[in-house]
Design an enzyme around this catalytic site. Structure first.
Site, PDB file in Angstrom:
ATOM      1  N   ALA A   1      51.260  -3.792  70.354  1.00  0.00           N
ATOM      2  CA  ALA A   1      51.010  -4.866  69.524  1.00  0.00           C
ATOM      3  C   ALA A   1      49.947  -5.760  70.028  1.00  0.00           C
ATOM      4  CB  ALA A   1      50.713  -4.280  68.443  1.00  0.00           C
TER       5      ALA A   1
ATOM      6  N   LYS B   1      45.056  -7.892  71.629  1.00  0.00           N
ATOM      7  CA  LYS B   1      44.474  -9.039  71.074  1.00  0.00           C
ATOM      8  C   LYS B   1      43.227  -8.750  71.435  1.00  0.00           C
ATOM      9  CE  LYS B   1      48.795 -11.507  70.604  1.00  0.00           C
ATOM     10  NZ  LYS B   1      49.890 -12.254  71.310  1.00  0.00           N
TER      11      LYS B   1
ATOM     12  N   ARG C   1      58.175  -5.325  71.019  1.00  0.00           N
ATOM     13  CA  ARG C   1      59.720  -5.319  70.619  1.00  0.00           C
ATOM     14  C   ARG C   1      59.878  -6.292  69.786  1.00  0.00           C
ATOM     15  NH1 ARG C   1      62.228  -4.926  76.603  1.00  0.00           N
ATOM     16  NH2 ARG C   1      61.044  -6.222  76.261  1.00  0.00           N
TER      17      ARG C   1
ATOM     18  N   LYS D   1      44.983   3.084  80.798  1.00  0.00           N
ATOM     19  CA  LYS D   1      45.082   3.644  82.456  1.00  0.00           C
ATOM     20  C   LYS D   1      46.548   2.681  82.804  1.00  0.00           C
ATOM     21  CE  LYS D   1      42.683  -0.198  85.022  1.00  0.00           C
ATOM     22  NZ  LYS D   1      41.428  -0.302  85.719  1.00  0.00           N
TER      23      LYS D   1
ATOM     24  N   ASP E   1      39.068   5.945  79.696  1.00  0.00           N
ATOM     25  CA  ASP E   1      38.208   5.152  80.824  1.00  0.00           C
ATOM     26  C   ASP E   1      37.832   4.119  80.503  1.00  0.00           C
ATOM     27  OD1 ASP E   1      36.752   4.288  82.962  1.00  0.00           O
ATOM     28  OD2 ASP E   1      37.568   6.329  84.279  1.00  0.00           O
ATOM     29  N   HIS E   2      37.285   3.064  80.531  1.00  0.00           N
ATOM     30  CA  HIS E   2      36.440   2.485  79.005  1.00  0.00           C
ATOM     31  C   HIS E   2      35.074   2.312  80.101  1.00  0.00           C
ATOM     32  CE1 HIS E   2      38.020  -0.619  81.927  1.00  0.00           C
ATOM     33  NE2 HIS E   2      36.925  -1.895  81.697  1.00  0.00           N
TER      34      HIS E   2
ATOM     35  N   LYS F   1      30.878   2.266  78.331  1.00  0.00           N
ATOM     36  CA  LYS F   1      30.178   1.392  78.345  1.00  0.00           C
ATOM     37  C   LYS F   1      28.529   1.978  77.923  1.00  0.00           C
ATOM     38  CE  LYS F   1      32.343  -1.832  81.933  1.00  0.00           C
ATOM     39  NZ  LYS F   1      32.754  -2.729  81.205  1.00  0.00           N
TER      40      LYS F   1
ATOM     41  N   GLU G   1      34.239  -7.985  91.637  1.00  0.00           N
ATOM     42  CA  GLU G   1      34.347  -8.962  90.379  1.00  0.00           C
ATOM     43  C   GLU G   1      34.231 -10.129  91.491  1.00  0.00           C
ATOM     44  OE1 GLU G   1      38.323  -8.239  88.461  1.00  0.00           O
ATOM     45  OE2 GLU G   1      37.983  -6.524  89.575  1.00  0.00           O
TER      46      GLU G   1
ATOM     47  N   HIS H   1      36.842   4.762  87.307  1.00  0.00           N
ATOM     48  CA  HIS H   1      35.964   4.718  87.384  1.00  0.00           C
ATOM     49  C   HIS H   1      34.625   4.246  88.102  1.00  0.00           C
ATOM     50  CE1 HIS H   1      38.662   1.991  84.360  1.00  0.00           C
ATOM     51  NE2 HIS H   1      38.943   0.841  85.654  1.00  0.00           N
TER      52      HIS H   1
ATOM     53  N   LYS I   1      30.205 -11.207  89.922  1.00  0.00           N
ATOM     54  CA  LYS I   1      30.281 -10.346  88.571  1.00  0.00           C
ATOM     55  C   LYS I   1      29.402  -8.960  88.864  1.00  0.00           C
ATOM     56  CE  LYS I   1      32.269  -9.323  84.084  1.00  0.00           C
ATOM     57  NZ  LYS I   1      33.601  -8.552  84.407  1.00  0.00           N
TER      58      LYS I   1
HETATM   59  P1  NAD Z   1      50.059  -6.612  78.286  1.00  0.00           P
HETATM   60  O1  NAD Z   1      52.471  -6.616  78.974  1.00  0.00           O
HETATM   61  O2  NAD Z   1      50.154  -7.515  77.746  1.00  0.00           O
HETATM   62  O3  NAD Z   1      51.610  -6.106  76.816  1.00  0.00           O
HETATM   63  C1  NAD Z   1      52.722  -4.883  76.500  1.00  0.00           C
HETATM   64  C2  NAD Z   1      53.102  -4.484  74.836  1.00  0.00           C
HETATM   65  O4  NAD Z   1      53.895  -3.964  75.125  1.00  0.00           O
HETATM   66  C3  NAD Z   1      53.472  -5.867  73.944  1.00  0.00           C
HETATM   67  O5  NAD Z   1      53.129  -5.945  72.632  1.00  0.00           O
HETATM   68  C4  NAD Z   1      55.404  -6.022  74.387  1.00  0.00           C
HETATM   69  O6  NAD Z   1      55.496  -6.775  73.443  1.00  0.00           O
HETATM   70  C5  NAD Z   1      55.040  -4.363  74.636  1.00  0.00           C
HETATM   71  N1  NAD Z   1      56.320  -4.083  75.198  1.00  0.00           N
HETATM   72  C6  NAD Z   1      57.116  -4.023  76.500  1.00  0.00           C
HETATM   73  N2  NAD Z   1      58.017  -3.599  76.632  1.00  0.00           N
HETATM   74  C7  NAD Z   1      58.258  -2.771  75.297  1.00  0.00           C
HETATM   75  C8  NAD Z   1      59.627  -1.958  74.513  1.00  0.00           C
HETATM   76  N3  NAD Z   1      59.584  -1.610  75.061  1.00  0.00           N
HETATM   77  N4  NAD Z   1      59.572  -1.945  73.845  1.00  0.00           N
HETATM   78  C9  NAD Z   1      58.186  -1.433  72.732  1.00  0.00           C
HETATM   79  N5  NAD Z   1      57.330  -2.935  72.594  1.00  0.00           N
HETATM   80  C10 NAD Z   1      57.160  -3.114  74.489  1.00  0.00           C
HETATM   81  O7  NAD Z   1      49.903  -5.692  78.453  1.00  0.00           O
HETATM   82  P2  NAD Z   1      48.360  -5.298  77.856  1.00  0.00           P
HETATM   83  O8  NAD Z   1      47.607  -5.947  79.283  1.00  0.00           O
HETATM   84  O9  NAD Z   1      48.203  -5.088  76.412  1.00  0.00           O
HETATM   85  O10 NAD Z   1      47.884  -3.441  79.116  1.00  0.00           O
HETATM   86  C11 NAD Z   1      48.266  -2.176  78.215  1.00  0.00           C
HETATM   87  C12 NAD Z   1      48.070  -0.883  78.874  1.00  0.00           C
HETATM   88  O11 NAD Z   1      46.739  -0.592  78.317  1.00  0.00           O
HETATM   89  C13 NAD Z   1      48.236  -0.851  80.120  1.00  0.00           C
HETATM   90  O12 NAD Z   1      48.829   0.558  80.508  1.00  0.00           O
HETATM   91  C14 NAD Z   1      47.157  -1.492  80.998  1.00  0.00           C
HETATM   92  O13 NAD Z   1      47.294  -1.009  82.189  1.00  0.00           O
HETATM   93  C15 NAD Z   1      46.108  -0.926  80.417  1.00  0.00           C
HETATM   94  N6  NAD Z   1      45.121  -2.012  80.213  1.00  0.00           N
HETATM   95  C16 NAD Z   1      45.124  -3.193  80.232  1.00  0.00           C
HETATM   96  C17 NAD Z   1      43.809  -3.959  80.423  1.00  0.00           C
HETATM   97  C18 NAD Z   1      43.936  -5.219  79.590  1.00  0.00           C
HETATM   98  O14 NAD Z   1      42.642  -5.942  79.928  1.00  0.00           O
HETATM   99  N7  NAD Z   1      44.805  -6.128  79.787  1.00  0.00           N
HETATM  100  C19 NAD Z   1      42.685  -3.561  80.621  1.00  0.00           C
HETATM  101  C20 NAD Z   1      42.751  -1.775  81.022  1.00  0.00           C
HETATM  102  C21 NAD Z   1      43.942  -1.005  80.377  1.00  0.00           C
END
Ligand code: NAD
Length: 490
Positions: free
Chosen positions: A13, A19, A46, A148, A177-178, A182, A216, A240, A345
């Protein structure tokens, strides 16, 4: 307007996805009255945070995404935080008691959604712990939302699936699969199946080829470490791109239900011609960006980016030709291409219809343009149909004209973000726009054949396309050999 009630547990979170996407999307649902007052969110990560600090971060993320934000205080009062290391088996029981308290406090009917917004290596462990420590023993529904990538190849995907299936049945698993959230991807179905004029032509008698582009402008940014192991094929094509192809090529389902739609998509993936050994070179092209000019600025090559090997063999661009060997599509190439650091893009689908049997307008020495149906997925949303017509004042001359429909909402509240739709679907129990295991498995087995070849042969020409271009020349040659060219996407 259903108003589902549930406890949503977001693992990860404090991360980027939560966020940028999840909090703003939940807020939009709340504002539109699509969430019942009986909902609560537990954020899990964490670092130690108080509920108030967490609520402040949720508030900040909503404010940075949405201008008009009334009722924000009410909204964030539903958010709670629990500090928890997901690899620590001892701490799941405390999480369980938080969940039970919120369940009672908000009368959530024992409905639980576990949203794993974390690095994929944790997915399996978390699912196993949720089961072992009783967090999945609920009176209501329990659903797992998983981001993913779903595995790295077929083998690892199977492994992961086995782990999560110990705690959740297939119909409780919502694989994101976002792209499927869409608007215009969902519209593929409507355009095809709600109009009399397309479906009769939607086959190899009238369509010459289909082109799906997702380009992109951004480079790999700070994701070098992840991307080096992934590459464009795994990051974009396996999920995708193949999902869009399945929606374009599937047979009309007998009903618009989850099972019927998914089973038609699965049939497309089963009909995809598998590539063996040398065929990979013939049907697929890989690219890696070099330096170049983008928006008047010099940008670095992929192999100069942070956390990237100077000698990297990772592809940042893929173009491929897919053949669907069934009655409807035999002989019609479906070209796909995706890449980073490209000129624009843009995600677009171009359906090119065959030439008419005879050109009566040859006197003007002008060859007729083929009819095209273009589905604009992002950033513009809409459809364009290219026809030939006589413009006023001209004499029996056929000129290309465009019929345009733009699907943009009036303000940002009206065009739902993909994640908003998907979260709502999950809360209502509609899994149609999530990927079934069978789809995941079939796309990995297709893609694995390509990565096997690519990983075992070093591409000597890398980097082979300039940043700010539309990819390597081999991608153009692939179409030229078939007598086609990529229609411009800008
Ligand atoms: P991130 O690295 O920003 O966030 C990871 C989160 O996990 C953080 O809140 C961190 O504190 C927490 N965390 C890490 N280790 C931990 C542990 N041992 N115990 C508890 N919490 C722990 O990653 P993200 O970019 O938010 O991506 C998350 C997932 O979503 C991934 O699988 C990523 O592939 C997928 N995803 C992300 C996006 C994007 O736009 N960011 C898009 C598509 C898919």
């Amino acid at each position: 307007n259903e108003k589902p009630t549930a406890l949503i547990m977001i693992f990860g979170a404090t991360g980027d996805l939560a966020k940028r996407k999840l909090f703003p999307s939940l807020y939009r649902l709340y504002k539109k009255g699509r969430l019942s007052e009986r909902f609560a969110v537990v954020g899990i990560a964490r670092r130690p945070l108080s509920n108030e600090e967490f609520q402040a971060s949720v508030k900040a993320s909503v404010e940075s995404a949405i201008k008009d934000n009334g009722e924000l205080e009410d909204f964030i009062s539903h958010f709670y935080y629990h500090s928890h290391d997901v690899t620590d088996s001892g701490s799941y029981l405390a999480l369980k008691s938080v969940a039970e308290k919120l369940d009672a406090h908000y009368s959530l009917e024992g409905n639980r959604i576990f949203y794993l917004a974390m690095a994929p290596e944790f997915f399996g462990t978390i699912a196993e712990h949720l089961k072992a420590d009783g967090l999945t023993d609920v009176d209501g529904f329990k659903r797992l939302v998983i981001e993913k990538p779903f595995g790295h190849d077929l083998e690892s995907a199977k492994q992961l699936n086995k782990q999560i299936r110990k705690a959740f049945s297939e119909n409780e698993i919502y694989r994101i699969d976002h792209y499927l959230g869409k608007d215009m991807v969902q519209n593929i179905e409507v355009i095809r199946f709600a109009n009399a004029i397309f479906e009769p032509l939607w086959n190899n008698r009238y369509i010459s080829n289909i082109q799906v582009t997702s380009s992109e402008v951004l480079g790999v940014e700070e994701r070098g470490r992840y991307y080096e192991k992934s590459g464009a094929l795994r990051d974009m094509v396996q999920n995708h791109m193949l999902q869009m192809v399945a929606l374009l090529a599937m047979e009309p389902p007998i009903r618009l239900t989850t099972d019927e739609i998914r089973s038609e998509k699965v049939k497309v993936l089963r009909a995809m011609r598998p590539l063996e050994g040398d065929q990979v070179k013939e049907y697929f092209v890989r690219g890696q960006y070099g330096k170049g000019q983008l928006n008047g600025q010099e940008v670095p090559a992929y192999n100069e980016e942070p956390m990237v090997d100077e000698q990297s063999n990772t592809e940042t661009f893929v173009a491929g030709k897919l053949m669907i060997d069934n009655f409807r599509w035999a002989g019609v190439p479906i070209y796909i291409r995706t890449g980073k650091r490209m000129a624009a893009k843009s995600t677009k689908i171009v359906i090119q219809f065959k030439d008419i049997p005879m050109n009566l307008y040859y006197q003007t020495e002008q060859t007729l343009n083929p009819n095209l149906l273009v589905i604009h997925i992002q950033p513009e949303e809409g459809i364009t149909l290219y026809l030939n017509a006589q413009k006023s004042g001209q004499n029996m001359e056929a000129t290309p004209v465009k019929l345009n429909f733009a699907n943009k909402g009036i303000d940002d509240m009206n065009t739902p973000e993909a994640y908003e739709r998907l979260l709502y679907d999950c809360m209502r129990g509609d899994a149609t726009n999530f990927t079934h295991w069978d789809e995941v498995a079939l796309s990995w087995s297709f893609v694995d054949k390509i990565s096997d070849v690519w990983e075992n042969t070093k591409e000597a020409g890398f980097p082979n396309y300039e940043s700010g271009s539309m990819g390597p020349k081999e991608a153009d040659q692939m179409l030229e050999k078939d007598g086609f060219f990529w229609w411009p996407v800008t």
